[in-house]
Design a protein around this motif. Sequence first.
Motif: not given
Length: 758
Positions: A246-260, A167-176
């Motif tokens: 340690e700063e290279r131990k990063l999450p495998a899940v991407q982070v989205g920005d629906p407005f972008a 909902g957070g991503y789709g609604n922000s994109l303006g897609l039903p």
Amino acid sequence: MTVHNDTVDAALETPELEQPWEELGLKEDEYEKIKGILGRRPTDAELTTYSVMWSEHCSYKSSKVHLRYFGETTTPEMASKILAGIGENAGVVDIGGGDAVTFRVESHNSPSFVEPYQGAATGIGGIVRDIMAMGARPIAVMDQLRFGPADAADTSRVLPGVVAGIGGYGNSLGLPNIGGETIFDEAYLGNPLVNALCVGTLKVEDLKLAFASGAGNKVMLFGSRTGLDGIGGVSVLGSANFEEGEERKLPAVQVGDPFAEKVLIECCLELYDAGVVVGIQDLGGGGLACATSELAAAGDGGMRVNLDNVPLRAENMTAAEILASESQERMCAIVTPENVEKFKAICDKWEVTCAEIGEVTDEPDRLLVVHNGEVVMDAPPSTIDEGPVYQRPYARPVWQDELQQYVPVERPEDLGQALKDMVSSPHLCSRDFITEQFDRYVRGNTVKAKYSDAGVLRINEETSRGVAVSADASGRYTKLDPNTGTRLALAEAYRNVAVTGARPVAVTNCLNYGSPENPDVMWQFRESVHGLADGAKELNIPVSGGNVSFYNQTGDTPILPTPVVGVLGVIEDVHDAIAHDLGTVEEKEVLILLGETFDEFGGSIWQKISGGGLNGMPPKVDLANEERLADFFVGNRDVTASHDLSEGGLAQAVVEMAFRAPGGVALDLSGVHEDEFVALFSESASRALVATTEDKVDAVLARAAEFGVPAVRIGETTEARELTFGDVTVDLDELKDAWKATLPNLFGHAVGANAVVE
């Protein structure tokens, strides 16, 4: 600070250097094959790229041999309907009048288990970019969700986050969000399925494809900057060669920005309209490594890429990290030199970051990548893109015969109580708790979504031409018999589209299975592919594309084999779309059941909630019956409402049609089946429930006879707010309250901030 890369020169000088091929998901023979292709050991960047592109997710190395069957079963007539098909970012269908529709469904299963919100959100973002890459405007999304038992602790963790992410991503994109499905089963505990579908529209002449051709043409990267997020999303970068500190131990899940992404959509559409794009590819799984190698492999030359020009949002990134990053909201385009400035100007207008990162060369099948002025990759892109092909062993499981031995289900003494138990179970209860968190009507072209068997959208405001889309699957049916179960998924999606009045025209799919290294799983997969391909041929509608998701299991226990099948239909005038609810006309309505009902409970919801486990055979399916049923609905103006029959059988269809009506329904089940229990709860295929007014009954029955569809009058609407059958009377409002309460009671503590639950 200068990052020191492992260069091609260094690779030649240190042939025996140990490399983390196993940690990156490669087999030893695959690593040796890479060395054979290159004539040396790979650099870090090359090893990363090959490991990503040869992963199961990107290469389809275990499924290719079976997926070819789709091509073998596609007739010239079927193929003529497809503008872009299997192998492209999404299938594109010519629906007439110069209009085309593209649709695709993809999985984002493991990320959604690890981090439910971002996993589901970026699943929406990724499938939307697949649609954008075809030259289309995304116009709607759908979702297919599967979780563990509704009352399990981990389901309480995963479901709210997944729903909020969609909902957070789709609604922000303006897609039903125009529909979907949510299933609960023990098999998905520890491995939920999050499959996202997107639909887009374009004019036939505006189709775009992913290829890099024309020596001297420029490679343009645009969208968000490239960061360290998402690394390991497809292939794990787990070696000191790639991670310093340690700063290279990063999450495998991407982070989205629906407005972008919303801005990126508009930017892409203006770029297409300006005619400045030769070829285009989205950046999803595999990131820049995937986009550049696929574009180069599909072109007529080679490609040179300079990673120094890639806009970054993290310092000191290595070449391997830049290539493997799965940062979201990025696209890669091929542009002629004379159009580069115009391309940049449009990106500037939309405030979209843009950079020229390379060019197409006249060296066929050569991908040259430079970082810090040094060559870090020099490889044939065709070998990166194609990947290995495996003939995995497959065999019918030794337990299949025993599983198919049917144990008769327990017949309830109180059919009224049985109905309440079914309707209020997590398997059949209202999904309002989920769907009310999604915007269904943004953009103003949604014709049918909530409580509809298929989502219906207007795609041409001048002609009112529209499309209907549905996606379905039953892992229970498919485990009992993979071929039949997949045909049933196709049949239900096809029927869901048909009952809206649309003509089904194309198929897509997302095939979710356990480990391909398990012969039982590979047999299930092969059977499903054959069931879907043969079924599509029988219905004369093409499979336009699809996705395969393997390794869905907890420990050694695979999920239920889950072939999600999507069907796209065309309706010439959306004003003719058939309603779903009773009570849409002021007159009394007569209910007519189409199709035949048999004593079929293998894999059924009743079997599950009554404690019968999973056994027997799924319902029989004859796709010729589905086609006749569709013929009945197309252009039918005598029907006031319709609903397909599937999970929960006739009883579920009746109550769902009646819940929003002003009155009730009186049923006479004598013409359905001699056993009232079978008449109510059997899940026989090729059936639909329709309503009409008294003066149109004969016309509806005559039309059914004309198309060879069995039809019987089974009841009518009443003023009393009750459902009656035989000597049973059920209060519909009480039933509706029970139907609506189940999910809020289970998950109400975790309602997302954007939820609006009635």
